[in-house]
Design a protein around this motif. Structure first.
Motif, PDB file in Angstrom:
ATOM      1  N   ASP A  15       0.648  -1.073   0.043  1.00 17.52           N
ATOM      2  CA  ASP A  15      -0.075   0.013  -0.147  1.00 17.52           C
ATOM      3  C   ASP A  15       1.046   1.324  -0.150  1.00 17.52           C
ATOM      4  O   ASP A  15       2.162   1.035   0.079  1.00 17.52           O
ATOM      5  CB  ASP A  15      -0.812   0.000   1.099  1.00 17.52           C
ATOM      6  N   LEU A 495       2.962  -2.520 -16.173  1.00 10.11           N
ATOM      7  CA  LEU A 495       1.582  -1.773 -17.127  1.00 10.11           C
ATOM      8  C   LEU A 495       0.829  -1.074 -16.252  1.00 10.11           C
ATOM      9  O   LEU A 495       0.694  -1.321 -15.201  1.00 10.11           O
ATOM     10  CB  LEU A 495       0.837  -2.948 -17.804  1.00 10.11           C
TER      11      LEU A 495
ATOM     12  N   PRO B 165       2.628  -9.632  -2.139  1.00  7.11           N
ATOM     13  CA  PRO B 165       1.293 -10.023  -2.369  1.00  7.11           C
ATOM     14  C   PRO B 165       0.923 -10.233  -4.194  1.00  7.11           C
ATOM     15  O   PRO B 165       1.760  -9.738  -4.651  1.00  7.11           O
ATOM     16  CB  PRO B 165       0.413  -9.064  -1.891  1.00  7.11           C
ATOM     17  N   ALA B 168      -2.741  -5.638  -4.599  1.00  5.77           N
ATOM     18  CA  ALA B 168      -2.524  -4.695  -3.502  1.00  5.77           C
ATOM     19  C   ALA B 168      -3.409  -3.535  -3.935  1.00  5.77           C
ATOM     20  O   ALA B 168      -3.643  -3.269  -5.215  1.00  5.77           O
ATOM     21  CB  ALA B 168      -1.236  -4.172  -3.143  1.00  5.77           C
ATOM     22  N   THR B 169      -3.970  -2.954  -2.982  1.00  8.15           N
ATOM     23  CA  THR B 169      -4.782  -1.707  -3.316  1.00  8.15           C
ATOM     24  C   THR B 169      -3.733  -0.458  -2.682  1.00  8.15           C
ATOM     25  O   THR B 169      -3.510  -0.545  -1.448  1.00  8.15           O
ATOM     26  CB  THR B 169      -5.978  -1.400  -2.655  1.00  8.15           C
ATOM     27  N   TRP B 170      -3.397   0.299  -3.447  1.00  6.19           N
ATOM     28  CA  TRP B 170      -2.628   1.782  -2.883  1.00  6.19           C
ATOM     29  C   TRP B 170      -3.264   2.767  -2.797  1.00  6.19           C
ATOM     30  O   TRP B 170      -4.172   3.259  -3.740  1.00  6.19           O
ATOM     31  CB  TRP B 170      -1.581   1.815  -4.229  1.00  6.19           C
ATOM     32  N   THR B 171      -3.413   3.417  -1.611  1.00  9.25           N
ATOM     33  CA  THR B 171      -4.293   4.641  -1.320  1.00  9.25           C
ATOM     34  C   THR B 171      -3.342   5.784  -0.839  1.00  9.25           C
ATOM     35  O   THR B 171      -2.629   5.463   0.128  1.00  9.25           O
ATOM     36  CB  THR B 171      -5.383   4.193  -0.349  1.00  9.25           C
ATOM     37  N   LYS B 172      -3.385   6.616  -1.643  1.00  2.31           N
ATOM     38  CA  LYS B 172      -2.596   7.742  -1.121  1.00  2.31           C
ATOM     39  C   LYS B 172      -3.219   8.953  -0.953  1.00  2.31           C
ATOM     40  O   LYS B 172      -3.968   9.520  -1.733  1.00  2.31           O
ATOM     41  CB  LYS B 172      -1.370   8.347  -2.405  1.00  2.31           C
ATOM     42  N   PRO B 173      -3.090   9.364   0.304  1.00  3.21           N
ATOM     43  CA  PRO B 173      -4.024  10.497   0.779  1.00  3.21           C
ATOM     44  C   PRO B 173      -3.707  11.677   0.021  1.00  3.21           C
ATOM     45  O   PRO B 173      -2.455  11.971  -0.169  1.00  3.21           O
ATOM     46  CB  PRO B 173      -3.684  10.652   2.302  1.00  3.21           C
ATOM     47  N   LEU B 179      -5.722   9.349  -3.975  1.00  2.00           N
ATOM     48  CA  LEU B 179      -5.482   8.607  -4.996  1.00  2.00           C
ATOM     49  C   LEU B 179      -5.415   6.942  -4.725  1.00  2.00           C
ATOM     50  O   LEU B 179      -4.741   6.614  -3.927  1.00  2.00           O
ATOM     51  CB  LEU B 179      -3.957   9.053  -5.783  1.00  2.00           C
ATOM     52  N   LEU B 181      -5.318   3.322  -6.502  1.00  2.00           N
ATOM     53  CA  LEU B 181      -4.896   2.293  -7.694  1.00  2.00           C
ATOM     54  C   LEU B 181      -5.062   0.820  -7.118  1.00  2.00           C
ATOM     55  O   LEU B 181      -4.575   0.380  -5.927  1.00  2.00           O
ATOM     56  CB  LEU B 181      -3.438   2.579  -8.203  1.00  2.00           C
ATOM     57  N   LYS B 183      -3.441  -2.836  -7.967  1.00  2.00           N
ATOM     58  CA  LYS B 183      -2.168  -3.343  -8.420  1.00  2.00           C
ATOM     59  C   LYS B 183      -2.001  -4.827  -8.335  1.00  2.00           C
ATOM     60  O   LYS B 183      -2.525  -5.507  -7.744  1.00  2.00           O
ATOM     61  CB  LYS B 183      -0.958  -2.707  -7.709  1.00  2.00           C
ATOM     62  N   GLN B 541       4.588  -5.983 -12.599  1.00  2.00           N
ATOM     63  CA  GLN B 541       3.329  -5.651 -12.163  1.00  2.00           C
ATOM     64  C   GLN B 541       2.371  -4.689 -13.182  1.00  2.00           C
ATOM     65  O   GLN B 541       2.621  -4.321 -14.262  1.00  2.00           O
ATOM     66  CB  GLN B 541       3.619  -4.540 -11.035  1.00  2.00           C
ATOM     67  N   SER B 542       1.058  -4.817 -12.917  1.00  2.00           N
ATOM     68  CA  SER B 542      -0.078  -4.026 -13.400  1.00  2.00           C
ATOM     69  C   SER B 542      -0.732  -3.029 -12.460  1.00  2.00           C
ATOM     70  O   SER B 542      -0.852  -3.516 -11.310  1.00  2.00           O
ATOM     71  CB  SER B 542      -0.773  -4.669 -14.327  1.00  2.00           C
ATOM     72  N   ARG B 543      -1.353  -2.272 -12.959  1.00  2.00           N
ATOM     73  CA  ARG B 543      -1.616  -1.281 -12.096  1.00  2.00           C
ATOM     74  C   ARG B 543      -3.063  -0.378 -12.980  1.00  2.00           C
ATOM     75  O   ARG B 543      -2.762   0.085 -13.968  1.00  2.00           O
ATOM     76  CB  ARG B 543      -1.101  -0.094 -11.417  1.00  2.00           C
ATOM     77  N   ARG B 544      -3.988  -0.125 -12.233  1.00  2.00           N
ATOM     78  CA  ARG B 544      -5.121   0.599 -12.876  1.00  2.00           C
ATOM     79  C   ARG B 544      -5.751   1.649 -11.752  1.00  2.00           C
ATOM     80  O   ARG B 544      -6.001   1.295 -10.385  1.00  2.00           O
ATOM     81  CB  ARG B 544      -6.205  -0.069 -13.409  1.00  2.00           C
TER      82      ARG B 544
END
Lengths: 544, 544
Positions: A15, A495, B165, B168-173, B179, B181, B183, B541-544
């Motif tokens: 994260d 990607l 993992p 993952a979920t990336w949460t930027k305050p 934000l 994403l 991943k 990796q991929s991210r969206r």
């Protein structure tokens, strides 16, 4: 205070995590911090830099800022004949460093990162005036994000070294009596590490290797790019101060500055004591290192052809604004900036109707202009051009195809001599060979293809041959996105899918995004994964 | 049923752990198991071996047992021209293998290990009649211990791949909004793996690389030593059967057998698709691989000069009996057998008084004779001599110094043509150069030195130059043991201290002892640590 165990958790959770606040605001860093950092930077200009480099002879001042300022900082120069003396001093403290063990080395590395953080404004000015990055980017990418990447490397190094226990008791049940042995497992650094810095990201691209090597027990010689010494000189100075304060040999980290053309990196790279090399830069020298520094493991980040496949979007404005920002930032001088935008010649379906490649190009040009605004604002995104050859390359690229967006020369309001360029966009056909090589700087190709599947084919072909640090796709079709995911796995590139907001294809976040994969020609290693640290030490056991 | 998570715990705890019982007793394996295995082995002799090797042309039967038996097993022969067809088939199934993911691949690898275990008696006979190991050693080192080393590699591969993992979920305050994403992190195998087997330990030295590569997503071509095909042919057959049963392409593991002198390994090793090579064998070919197979990472175990420093002991009988067993086992044909015993010319202090080098040599000779007993018992420890050159080398070594223990030729009660030799001990001065090179087989040097500190100096010098897989020390002095620990860390070799019981310097236990360190010239990798697996895959990796 940094808690390393939180950092170790972060690399496994992935994260958002950051130990160094990225906003240079006085609300975060305190009133006067920015001014003090600026003053400290000014104080360095024109003077002898305070660093201990055993074996060095005369001094050398190789740096002129891309903004025009002559830095005039004089460093001890290491000539090719001085290398043996430097190497001897560099490895003198390795046994005590080995005996300190992983936790203690980690503590020292974290103390170095914290001490560097206390000089982050000074460091940011040094990065700005060597790389040409605009100040805020230099503060973030060259300062806090670089420190996060360094901490990330320390976290991986600790996790890998502590994967095995320091001691264990082995008890094998036997018929008459158990067999029992006491065992010790000691991580031992591979040997001397050489860090070869680059001009565009002197800290961000160096901190992972520096801290990965140091934390795993290896002394490090830092050989900065002759045009970007100061950020790594400050870094080496801080390393030496903290190492000495904590009771270790300060020469575990040394700075080896050369005069342009001295060929010092080659001399160091093939020294038999050098067992690890971290390098960021062009293919020619990277290939030379891999071919010649056979006694070392070489971690190399080289050129690549980053690509985005444009297929369709339900947020054309978001897509275009996102692309525009990624091309504008640092005038495309990032190893992660997209170079090739593949688009079907028939155009793409969008929420604003079917749009032709030329229409997409025009929209992108308009978005770039809007984003840049007036020159004094534009330069804060563009930064300065780091390299004399780039304006020539930009001019040359106009002949490759149809110029959809012209690169403009801007004047910096504060630095008359700064060379500033806006991004250009050149439309070429997929049959062109122009887009197959890395064109570093503000040059992007809009490559027209027969169809999206042809785009994916060209993406696989070019990245398969030349590598890439980043890839992107914009599509509303699940099948297209799936095909791109498969293609990206096949060619081993990270990607980004349908980025339309505040995250850009050319940015990667420490502790969550891998920078590079190691799986294609652009880089044989990633920041940072287990492979990046596991080979920097060996486990040597004893049993009794 | 094997619980892989227990195996993953075991590599981190490093206490005794084994998933495959090492006793061939009917109490463990059931009545008739041994006989059924023997019958299955006999059934293979003189026949066409059932394996699918795409591209192969005629058949080849290259094996004659060191016990004199002509095996006559005919395998598909891969000629140098067949390599492209084999490689194409080998990589055809890699995408489905990648998509299976780490857990599923692990399940398949464990199923292969269990299926191999069900044929362990058959495998033991195959190892005995190719390597010359005595049956019980072939059952253990070639069977159950090899399976444990394979499982250990699977455990490392899983731990390394699951270090991150899958998603993952990336949460930027953010100031206005966060934000976010999603991943995905996918371990992707590096490419095709080539496994080059050796004659002495066809399974034990091959299973770590085979399973490390396969578990991390790489197809594997197995190229056995022409004189030790059958154990790896059985292995490949089981791999193909289990892969097919579990819905994967059986050609993810293929067997490439050559005729002696075909040079197939070189042709395969430089193929551009081959990205990983595991090799055990001589320096000449190992160095060739490292120099020429530049597209691949080479994991190589080569020659070394294993050493024991004799300083003093309070259990002379225990020390001598322990040394005797380690020299007798498989006639010293282990890469871990001690070659050089360093001893002060003035002798060593023991619980039986001060004993001169000659007295120590005599005691060792007596202990060897007592251990061996009558010929029919002796051959169960000695095994047979694997290589025609060894008796000549033994004869030659008599001229290097004073022969304290003569090598004797024995007759095997069941195999008239078996070549059997007992260990020899040659006393040389530290100035001699005889002990500086690996002398493979039943040849040990008692090297007299000026003092124990000279012994340690010679240990560091020889191992520093030529490498070693093992080292030992016998001393009642804490200072001497500490000095040897430091020396062993300096030259990067595993140390055994004061072994006087049922553990021997030349034996390493999977899940607890590392085999080799990667830190000296004898091997650039260890069985098994993180470095052994981390480079066999990349994280994409991929991210969206």
């Amino acid at each position: 205070m940094i808690n390393i165990d939180e950092a170790v958790d972060a690399i496994r959770i992935r994260d958002h995590f950051s130990a160094f606040a990225e906003s240079p605001s006085p609300r975060v860093y305190g009133e006067g911090a920015a001014e003090a950092g600026r003053a400290a930077f000014d104080q360095l200009l024109g003077g002898d830099f305070d660093i201990s480099t055993p074996g060095a002879g005369d001094r050398v001042s190789p740096e002129v800022s891309p903004y025009g300022l002559t830095l005039g900082v004089a460093y001890p120069r290491v000539a090719r004949d001085d290398v043996d003396a430097l190497v001897s001093a560099a490895i003198a403290g390795r046994r005590a460093w080995r005996e300190a063990g992983p936790r203690r080395r980690t503590e020292v590395c974290v103390a170095i990162l914290e001490a560097l953080h206390s000089r982050v404004f000074e460091l940011a000015h040094a990065v700005q005036h060597t790389s040409g990055q605009a100040f805020v980017m230099a503060f973030q990418a060259g300062g806090t994000h670089a420190l996060d990447r360094g901490l990330e490397a320390v976290a991986y190094a600790l996790a890998a070294q502590e994967f095995h226990p320091a001691t264990a008791t082995w008890t094998k049940p036997g018929r008459k009596q158990d067999l029992v042995l006491d065992k010790t497992f000691t991580p031992v650094g591979r040997g001397l590490a050489l860090l070869i810095g680059c001009n565009t990201f002197p800290t961000w691209n160096s901190y992972p290797g520096l801290f990965a090597s140091l934390a795993t027990g290896n002394p490090v010689i830092i050989k900065p790019h002759p045009h970007a010494v100061l950020p790594l000189a400050i870094t080496a100075q801080v390393c030496q101060q903290v190492l000495a304060e904590q009771g270790f040999d300060p020469h575990l980290v040394t700075l080896a500055v050369e005069r342009d053309g001295d060929g010092l990196a080659k001399e160091l790279a093939v020294h038999e004591a050098v067992r690890l090399i971290d390098y960021t830069g062009g293919n020619e020298f990277g290939d030379w290192l891999v071919d010649n520094a056979r006694q070392a493991i070489v971690f190399a980040e080289q050129a690549g052809v980053n690509a985005v496949v444009l297929d369709s979007t339900d947020d054309f404005t978001g897509m275009i604004n996102n692309l525009a920002f990624s091309l504008v930032l640092y005038s495309g001088q990032m190893c992660t900036t997209s170079q090739n935008l593949f688009i079907p010649a028939a155009g793409i379906e969008t929420d604003q109707g079917q749009l032709s490649p030329a229409e997409v190009g025009t929209a992108l040009g308009r978005a770039i202009d809007e984003l840049l605004g007036p020159d004094e604002k534009a330069v804060e995104l563009l930064g300065a051009i780091v390299n004399d050859r780039i304006p020539t390359l930009v001019e040359l690229s106009r002949s490759y195809g149809e110029v959809l967006v012209e690169s403009r020369a801007l004047t910096h309001p504060a630095f008359d001599d700064a060379v500033i360029r806006t991004p250009s966009l050149i439309m070429v056909d997929e049959e062109s060979t122009a887009y197959e090589q890395e064109c570093f700087g503000p040059i992007t190709f809009l490559v027209t293809t027969e169809s999206t599947s042809a785009s994916i084919h060209q993406f696989v072909r070019t990245v398969g041959e030349h590598g890439a640090m980043t890839a992107g796709v914009h599509s509303t079709s699940e099948e297209v996105v799936d095909a791109m995911r498969e293609a990206a796995l096949d060619v081993g590139v990270a990607l980004s899918e349908n980025l339309t907001g505040g995250v850009y294809v050319n940015q990667s976040a420490a502790f969550s995004d891998f920078h590079g994969t190691g799986a294609n020609a652009a880089a044989n290693a990633a920041y940072t994964d287990l492979a990046y640290v596991a080979n920097r030490f060996h486990v040597v056991q004893s049993r009794r």
